[in-house]
Write an enzyme that holds these catalytic residues in place. Structure first.
Site, short mmCIF file in Angstrom:
data_model
loop_
_atom_site.label_atom_id
_atom_site.label_comp_id
_atom_site.label_asym_id
_atom_site.label_seq_id
_atom_site.Cartn_x
_atom_site.Cartn_y
_atom_site.Cartn_z
CG HIS A 34 155.16 -5.86 2.03
ND1 HIS A 34 154.38 -6.43 3.01
CD2 HIS A 34 154.68 -4.60 1.84
CE1 HIS A 34 153.49 -5.55 3.42
NE2 HIS A 34 153.63 -4.43 2.71
CG HIS A 37 150.96 -7.30 0.58
ND1 HIS A 37 152.04 -6.51 0.28
CD2 HIS A 37 149.91 -6.45 0.73
CE1 HIS A 37 151.66 -5.24 0.24
NE2 HIS A 37 150.39 -5.17 0.52
CD GLN A 61 143.30 3.31 -1.53
OE1 GLN A 61 142.42 2.59 -1.98
NE2 GLN A 61 144.13 2.87 -0.60
N GLY A 147 144.87 -6.48 6.87
CA GLY A 147 145.93 -6.44 7.87
C GLY A 147 145.62 -5.47 9.00
CG ASP A 150 146.73 -0.32 6.43
OD1 ASP A 150 147.19 0.80 6.21
OD2 ASP A 150 147.29 -1.36 6.01
CB VAL A 176 154.23 -9.17 8.67
CG1 VAL A 176 155.62 -9.75 8.44
CG2 VAL A 176 153.17 -10.26 8.62
CB SER A 185 154.74 0.01 4.80
OG SER A 185 154.29 0.97 3.85
P1 AMP Z 1 148.07 -2.31 0.72
O1 AMP Z 1 148.61 -3.00 -0.49
O2 AMP Z 1 149.08 -1.48 1.44
O3 AMP Z 1 146.77 -1.61 0.45
O4 AMP Z 1 147.73 -3.46 1.75
C1 AMP Z 1 146.90 -4.54 1.39
C2 AMP Z 1 146.55 -5.31 2.63
O5 AMP Z 1 147.74 -5.80 3.24
C3 AMP Z 1 145.85 -4.43 3.68
O6 AMP Z 1 144.81 -5.19 4.29
C4 AMP Z 1 146.95 -4.14 4.64
O7 AMP Z 1 146.51 -3.87 5.96
C5 AMP Z 1 147.76 -5.42 4.59
N1 AMP Z 1 149.12 -5.17 5.05
C6 AMP Z 1 149.97 -4.18 4.64
N2 AMP Z 1 151.12 -4.21 5.35
C7 AMP Z 1 151.00 -5.24 6.22
C8 AMP Z 1 151.84 -5.79 7.24
N3 AMP Z 1 153.04 -5.27 7.50
N4 AMP Z 1 151.39 -6.84 7.94
C9 AMP Z 1 150.16 -7.36 7.69
N5 AMP Z 1 149.31 -6.91 6.75
C10 AMP Z 1 149.72 -5.85 6.03
#
Ligand code: AMP
Length: 281
Positions: A34, A37, A61, A147, A150, A176, A185
């Site tokens: 999204h 990312h 996880q 990001g 988290d 974001v 998310s």
């Molecule tokens: P995920 O695919 O949820 O494991 O996230 C992959 C990376 O994207 C992680 O470092 C997250 O912290 C980051 N991320 C997820 N959502 C957001 C967001 N809304 N804003 C910035 N980074 C994000």
């Protein structure tokens, strides 16, 4: 854009770049990409010569009763976004390539994993740390991008990198949000319209905590109460935790002297949302 599917091929790709002395950036993700990312990928694209995005829904996880099976998967959409953003390598290993028969090593970061997400999801950080250690050791990026969304994960990963002397800089990028404050998310698509309307209240609660601190409130318990008040009015919301913590140790603060991180996690139906705000004094 190249697509690779196994650690062995990633390691060879990286080894060829050593000869050219170029900087490599990595953005680890679980896909279902999204705009959050996309922002990470853009930061990384500007900062590095070669850019790897990894896409792997890591079963380790997720707890036994969590949403691994129904976690959204959208390879074609993700590959299109990566191509648009100038990603050089999309690393999308298969489950068998990441965890072949006989795999039995895991990496644990103890104290900073224990509270908050770790308390609610006891398997979570063990899985995150193990997969990130594998990704970083195969891709050997100069900079890895995560990001702030988290927040605890960033603290845990910085600890991993320090403790194992991994030769990588961890860069944390801002969260974001949607226009109404909800942090983007991959799980937001599972919110019903009614839940979606309530979801931004998590950020509103954190903002209320920040406003209380800016008004001069120094008691961690009182700031926490200010946050809880906002969500107490929402019958659809179950609070997992709201806390005022030291940004380095993640221990709750009795008295807020300098900076703090406000951490929050709620459940709305079957969907779990987390968010945070860093507050400086
Ligand atoms: P995920 O695919 O949820 O494991 O996230 C992959 C990376 O994207 C992680 O470092 C997250 O912290 C980051 N991320 C997820 N959502 C957001 C967001 N809304 N804003 C910035 N980074 C994000």
């Amino acid at each position: 854009m190249k697509v690779l599917r196994s650690p062995r091929t990633l390691i060879s790709w990286r080894r060829r770049l050593d000869r050219d002395g170029i900087t490599v950036g990595m953005v680890p993700t679980m896909g279902a990409l999204h705009a959050g990312h996309r922002a990470l990928i853009r930061k990384a694209r500007l900062a590095c010569d070669a850019l790897v995005v990894s896409l792997f829904v890591n079963p380790k996880q997720f707890g036994p009763r969590e949403d691994f099976a129904r976690y959204p998967r959208s390879f074609t959409h993700d590959a299109t976004m990566c191509r648009q953003e100038g990603v050089d390598l999309l690393y999308a290993p298969s489950l068998e390539a990441m965890y072949p028969a006989g795999h039995q090593t895991s990496v644990t970061v103890r104290e900073v994993s224990a509270r908050w997400e770790g308390a609610v999801r006891p398997h979570h950080f063990g899985g995150v740390v193990t997969v990130v250690a594998k990704l970083l050791s195969a891709a050997r990026p100069d900079i890895a991008f995560f990001g702030q969304k988290d927040f605890q994960q960033t603290v845990v990963i910085k600890r991993l990198v320090t403790d194992l002397n991994l030769d990588v800089t961890v860069r944390v990028c801002p969260t974001v949000r949607e226009a109404d404050g909800l942090a983007l998310s991959s799980r937001n698509i599972y919110l019903s319209p009614g839940e979606r309307r309530v979801a931004p209240r998590l950020y509103a609660a954190l903002q209320a905590g920040r406003a209380a601190m800016h008004r001069g409130m120094t008691s961690g318990a009182e700031v926490t109460r200010a946050m809880k008040t906002i969500l107490a009015r929402e019958p659809l919301v179950t609070v997992d935790y709201l806390a005022v913590c030291d940004p380095m140790t993640l221990e709750p603060l009795r008295v807020v002297r300098r900076s703090a991180v406000l951490l929050g996690a709620i459940r709305l139906g079957n969907v779990r949302l987390i968010d945070n705000i860093l507050v400086g004094r």
